[in-house]
Design a protein around this motif. Sequence first.
Motif, mmCIF file in Angstrom:
data_model
loop_
_atom_site.group_PDB
_atom_site.id
_atom_site.type_symbol
_atom_site.label_atom_id
_atom_site.label_comp_id
_atom_site.label_asym_id
_atom_site.label_seq_id
_atom_site.Cartn_x
_atom_site.Cartn_y
_atom_site.Cartn_z
ATOM 1 N N LEU A 295 0.867 -1.068 0.035
ATOM 2 C CA LEU A 295 0.019 -0.019 0.093
ATOM 3 C C LEU A 295 0.965 1.245 0.041
ATOM 4 O O LEU A 295 2.163 1.129 0.435
ATOM 5 C CB LEU A 295 -0.841 -0.005 1.140
ATOM 6 N N PHE A 296 0.535 2.280 -0.647
ATOM 7 C CA PHE A 296 1.234 3.559 -0.543
ATOM 8 C C PHE A 296 0.818 4.434 0.773
ATOM 9 O O PHE A 296 1.338 5.317 0.994
ATOM 10 C CB PHE A 296 0.865 4.228 -1.808
ATOM 11 N N ARG A 297 -0.262 3.937 1.234
ATOM 12 C CA ARG A 297 -0.640 4.683 2.641
ATOM 13 C C ARG A 297 -0.526 4.135 3.799
ATOM 14 O O ARG A 297 -0.461 2.881 3.862
ATOM 15 C CB ARG A 297 -2.306 5.367 2.589
ATOM 16 N N GLU A 298 -0.586 4.832 4.920
ATOM 17 C CA GLU A 298 -0.185 4.072 6.335
ATOM 18 C C GLU A 298 -1.458 4.223 7.072
ATOM 19 O O GLU A 298 -1.140 3.792 8.383
ATOM 20 C CB GLU A 298 0.877 5.048 7.069
ATOM 21 N N THR A 299 -2.444 4.632 6.840
ATOM 22 C CA THR A 299 -3.873 4.787 7.518
ATOM 23 C C THR A 299 -4.401 3.447 7.550
ATOM 24 O O THR A 299 -4.214 2.428 6.926
ATOM 25 C CB THR A 299 -4.814 5.685 6.908
ATOM 26 N N THR A 300 -5.184 3.380 8.654
ATOM 27 C CA THR A 300 -6.123 2.214 8.891
ATOM 28 C C THR A 300 -7.478 2.298 7.699
ATOM 29 O O THR A 300 -7.615 3.304 7.515
ATOM 30 C CB THR A 300 -6.763 2.162 10.328
ATOM 31 N N TYR A 301 -7.981 1.181 7.756
ATOM 32 C CA TYR A 301 -9.309 1.082 7.155
ATOM 33 C C TYR A 301 -10.137 2.366 7.457
ATOM 34 O O TYR A 301 -10.634 3.001 6.556
ATOM 35 C CB TYR A 301 -9.969 -0.115 7.076
ATOM 36 N N LEU A 302 -10.663 2.311 8.768
ATOM 37 C CA LEU A 302 -11.423 3.400 9.184
ATOM 38 C C LEU A 302 -10.911 4.793 8.891
ATOM 39 O O LEU A 302 -11.632 5.650 8.456
ATOM 40 C CB LEU A 302 -11.727 3.378 10.765
ATOM 41 N N GLU A 303 -9.531 5.096 9.070
ATOM 42 C CA GLU A 303 -8.950 6.433 8.862
ATOM 43 C C GLU A 303 -9.151 6.994 7.024
ATOM 44 O O GLU A 303 -8.780 7.975 6.949
ATOM 45 C CB GLU A 303 -7.544 6.352 9.381
ATOM 46 N N GLN A 304 -9.536 5.967 6.458
ATOM 47 C CA GLN A 304 -9.657 6.222 4.992
ATOM 48 C C GLN A 304 -10.897 7.307 4.915
ATOM 49 O O GLN A 304 -11.093 7.702 4.109
ATOM 50 C CB GLN A 304 -10.039 5.065 4.064
ATOM 51 N N PHE A 305 -11.760 6.965 5.822
ATOM 52 C CA PHE A 305 -13.082 7.889 5.848
ATOM 53 C C PHE A 305 -12.819 9.138 6.405
ATOM 54 O O PHE A 305 -12.338 9.338 7.279
ATOM 55 C CB PHE A 305 -14.042 7.072 6.429
ATOM 56 N N HIS A 306 -13.458 10.270 5.560
ATOM 57 C CA HIS A 306 -13.658 11.580 6.173
ATOM 58 C C HIS A 306 -14.440 11.656 7.290
ATOM 59 O O HIS A 306 -15.355 10.780 7.359
ATOM 60 C CB HIS A 306 -13.767 12.460 5.020
ATOM 61 N N GLU A 307 -14.239 12.661 8.022
ATOM 62 C CA GLU A 307 -15.207 12.870 9.346
ATOM 63 C C GLU A 307 -16.738 12.873 8.813
ATOM 64 O O GLU A 307 -17.588 12.291 9.440
ATOM 65 C CB GLU A 307 -15.103 14.082 9.995
ATOM 66 N N ASP A 308 -16.737 13.494 7.606
ATOM 67 C CA ASP A 308 -18.350 13.823 7.277
ATOM 68 C C ASP A 308 -18.860 12.665 6.605
ATOM 69 O O ASP A 308 -20.232 12.621 5.986
ATOM 70 C CB ASP A 308 -18.337 15.042 6.249
ATOM 71 N N GLU A 309 -18.166 11.437 6.494
ATOM 72 C CA GLU A 309 -18.692 10.159 5.778
ATOM 73 C C GLU A 309 -19.016 9.095 6.956
ATOM 74 O O GLU A 309 -19.166 7.969 6.733
ATOM 75 C CB GLU A 309 -17.609 9.534 4.887
ATOM 76 N N ILE A 310 -18.803 9.662 8.242
ATOM 77 C CA ILE A 310 -18.916 8.569 9.347
ATOM 78 C C ILE A 310 -20.169 8.920 10.152
ATOM 79 O O ILE A 310 -20.002 10.201 10.698
ATOM 80 C CB ILE A 310 -17.568 8.535 10.088
ATOM 81 N N LEU A 311 -20.907 7.929 10.642
ATOM 82 C CA LEU A 311 -21.932 8.335 11.652
ATOM 83 C C LEU A 311 -21.419 7.308 12.819
ATOM 84 O O LEU A 311 -21.228 6.231 12.648
ATOM 85 C CB LEU A 311 -23.246 7.754 11.250
ATOM 86 N N ALA A 312 -21.352 8.028 13.858
ATOM 87 C CA ALA A 312 -21.068 7.259 15.055
ATOM 88 C C ALA A 312 -22.164 6.670 15.890
ATOM 89 O O ALA A 312 -22.976 7.599 16.205
ATOM 90 C CB ALA A 312 -20.047 8.088 15.995
ATOM 91 N N HIS A 313 -22.128 5.460 16.379
ATOM 92 C CA HIS A 313 -23.056 4.864 17.143
ATOM 93 C C HIS A 313 -22.469 4.149 18.444
ATOM 94 O O HIS A 313 -22.094 3.071 18.467
ATOM 95 C CB HIS A 313 -23.847 3.879 16.318
ATOM 96 N N GLY A 314 -22.064 4.790 19.420
ATOM 97 C CA GLY A 314 -21.198 4.606 20.646
ATOM 98 C C GLY A 314 -20.007 4.307 20.074
ATOM 99 O O GLY A 314 -19.308 5.032 19.437
ATOM 100 N N ASP A 315 -19.410 2.928 20.200
ATOM 101 C CA ASP A 315 -17.966 2.456 19.936
ATOM 102 C C ASP A 315 -17.999 2.109 18.323
ATOM 103 O O ASP A 315 -16.951 1.376 17.901
ATOM 104 C CB ASP A 315 -17.785 1.532 20.851
ATOM 105 N N THR A 316 -19.235 2.169 17.898
ATOM 106 C CA THR A 316 -19.459 1.786 16.322
ATOM 107 C C THR A 316 -19.452 2.591 15.672
ATOM 108 O O THR A 316 -20.249 3.693 15.783
ATOM 109 C CB THR A 316 -20.754 0.685 16.277
#
Length: 166
Positions: free
Chosen positions: A103-124
């Motif tokens: 891979l060319f990136r060092e981010t985790t799978y979750l870190e690929q998502f921008h803040e405005d692409e994520i909905l948080a439901h507790g720890d999920t």
Amino acid sequence: MKKIYIAGPDVFEMDSIEIGQRYVELCKDYGFIGLYPLDNVIDFNQAKQKIAKDIFEANKNLIDECDLVVANLNSFRGKESDSGTIWECGYASALGKKVYGYLFRETTYLEQFHEDEILAHGDTYCDLNGKMIEDFNHPVNLMIACSVEDIVIGDFEKVLKKISNI
């Protein structure tokens, strides 16, 4: 010499033939034989589904012939690795062959998502469609991350350097 099947969406690049030639040459430089999918001879003067089946069989045969797989796991047409590449990795793994990714990136799978692409439901975490997003600190889906020998941050040659010392 060990044979490496070169997997990845590089076959969809406009200069895919040249990319393959560079990868095969790099394999030689590190003491391997490179097997690139576009080296297969396919008859393109037939029905599209027959062409597709011939490509599938030819690539499967190269994986059968190889000793290990080196796969480009960079995101392709979205946040996931190329689905064909993932199939090739899974097939090779099922055959007991070692698979290495890069891979060319060092981010985790979750870190690929921008803040405005994520909905948080507790720890999920969920995407905007309400589908859970994996959070296992792997750079790709857990099934591929746990089935490959190693995922190198860098390029094809960096993987060759690593495995030539094994």
